[in-house]
Write an enzyme that holds these catalytic residues in place. Structure first.
Site, short mmCIF file in Angstrom:
data_model
loop_
_atom_site.label_atom_id
_atom_site.label_comp_id
_atom_site.label_asym_id
_atom_site.label_seq_id
_atom_site.Cartn_x
_atom_site.Cartn_y
_atom_site.Cartn_z
N ASP A 170 -11.19 -0.77 5.12
CA ASP A 170 -10.30 0.02 5.34
C ASP A 170 -9.74 1.42 5.85
OD1 ASP A 170 -7.14 -0.52 5.58
OD2 ASP A 170 -6.60 -0.14 3.55
N GLY B 186 -7.65 -4.56 1.63
CA GLY B 186 -8.03 -4.38 2.71
C GLY B 186 -8.24 -4.37 4.17
N LYS C 101 0.92 -0.83 0.15
CA LYS C 101 0.24 -0.49 0.35
C LYS C 101 0.71 1.04 0.21
CE LYS C 101 -3.66 -2.62 2.73
NZ LYS C 101 -4.32 -2.38 3.52
N ASN D 234 0.43 4.28 10.85
CA ASN D 234 -0.18 5.21 10.32
C ASN D 234 -0.90 6.12 11.11
OD1 ASN D 234 1.29 5.24 7.72
ND2 ASN D 234 0.08 3.78 7.95
N LYS E 52 -5.79 5.96 2.39
CA LYS E 52 -6.88 5.86 3.54
C LYS E 52 -5.79 6.30 4.63
CE LYS E 52 -5.14 1.36 4.02
NZ LYS E 52 -4.26 1.41 5.39
#
Length: 309
Positions: free
Chosen positions: A219, A111, A83, A231, A166
């Site tokens: 997510d 996901g 990601k 994060n 995200k």
């Protein structure tokens, strides 16, 4: 198991190890490769049906170059579970894999999947997406179980961007909690964050509805509400007054949202996309403003309609 697939997972971190556990439980032969391990990549890849990359974004191009130097079949399915975005080209991992292997199917797996919960065999769901439906369905069968529900999707770019974008909003959500701003503020932030993700995704060429599925909204909810998210942890500690240098010195693993924020700012300038939350996260990470100043900037923006992509 009537048709076991030989699965090689590149990247032996938490995420790669969690996915290895899922495929192994389904009786597929799985080999896990680490750049720091003793086994050669050539030996690990021999006879592979599926090659899944779970390396961090900064390691993607290096791993691809190593795989390219070896003989491989065009029947091999490549799966990317990274990601992030490439800082130099702003490309997604699947775009980089597809460019390197234009004749092979590439599948995105993404996901609401916190790796620690997957390892604990807690229930979860994910999405596998590809422009080649049959390839996504093969990967779906390999990883589906009564603990891990896998859906297919025909919008790999949207699925990939959902899991990537995200992470930036998760940093902002962590800041919100670190500042103890309350539930109302966080609900507003996450909702507007989703709107920002959709806006960016549409400019990129993704389908807007994809962002309301597991790989987008799902997510986003998982990452913005869990201390297990790196994060979120970065944002939370920034909200508590720590510097980014202090946080990263003790952070286990990679918080991809930091690099993603920088890439998105490049993309924003190139295509003139409005990214108010991303911009404030970027300025905060750069040390240009404090967490409180970032909040004030967002609250004092010009009033506008709710939907204006």
């Amino acid at each position: 198991m009537t048709n076991p697939k030989s699965v090689v997972i590149l990247g032996a971190g938490a995420w790669g190890s969690a996915l290895a556990t899922v495929a192994t439980a389904n009786d597929h032969p799985v080999r896990l490769w680490s750049r720091r391990g003793s086994e050669t990549l050539a030996a690990v890849l021999e006879g592979a049906d599926i090659i899944l990359s779970a390396v961090s974004m900064k390691g993607v191009r290096d791993v691809i170059s190593q795989v390219q130097s070896l003989p491989f079949s065009q029947e091999i399915i490549f799966v990317t579970a990274t990601k992030g975005l490439d800082l130099q080209t702003t490309c997604t991992p699947s775009q980089i894999w597809q460019e390197a292997f234009p004749k092979n199917p590439v599948v995105v797996l993404s996901g609401p999947n916190l790796s620690q919960e997957i390892q604990q065999e807690l229930p979860a769901a994910t999405v596998v997406a590809s422009s080649i439906t049959s390839a996504a369905e093969v990967v779906q069968l390999v990883f589906s179980s009564n603990r891990f529900r896998v859906y297919t999707n025909a919008d790999p770019l949207g699925v990939e961007l959902g899991g990537t974008l995200k992470n930036v909003i998760a940093i902002a959500a962590g800041v919100c909690d670190g500042l103890q701003l309350g539930t109302n503020a966080k609900a507003a932030l996450v909702t507007r964050g989703l709107t920002e993700m959709v806006r960016i995704g549409i400019h990129w060429g993704a389908k807007p509805e994809t962002f309301y599925g597991l790989s987008g909204l799902g997510d986003l909810l998982a990452t913005c509400n869990s201390p297990l998210s790196r994060n979120y942890q970065v944002g939370y500690q920034l909200g508590c007054g720590k510097t980014l240098t202090e946080i990263l010195a003790h952070l286990q693993g990679t918080a991809e949202g930091i690099n993603t924020t920088e890439v998105l700012m490049v993309r924003s300038k190139q295509q003139n996309i409005s990214m108010p939350i991303t911009e404030q996260v970027y300025r905060l990470l750069q040390g240009e403003i404090t967490s409180r100043q970032a909040l004030e900037e967002l609250m004092l923006r010009d009033i506008k309609p709710e939907y204006n992509y």
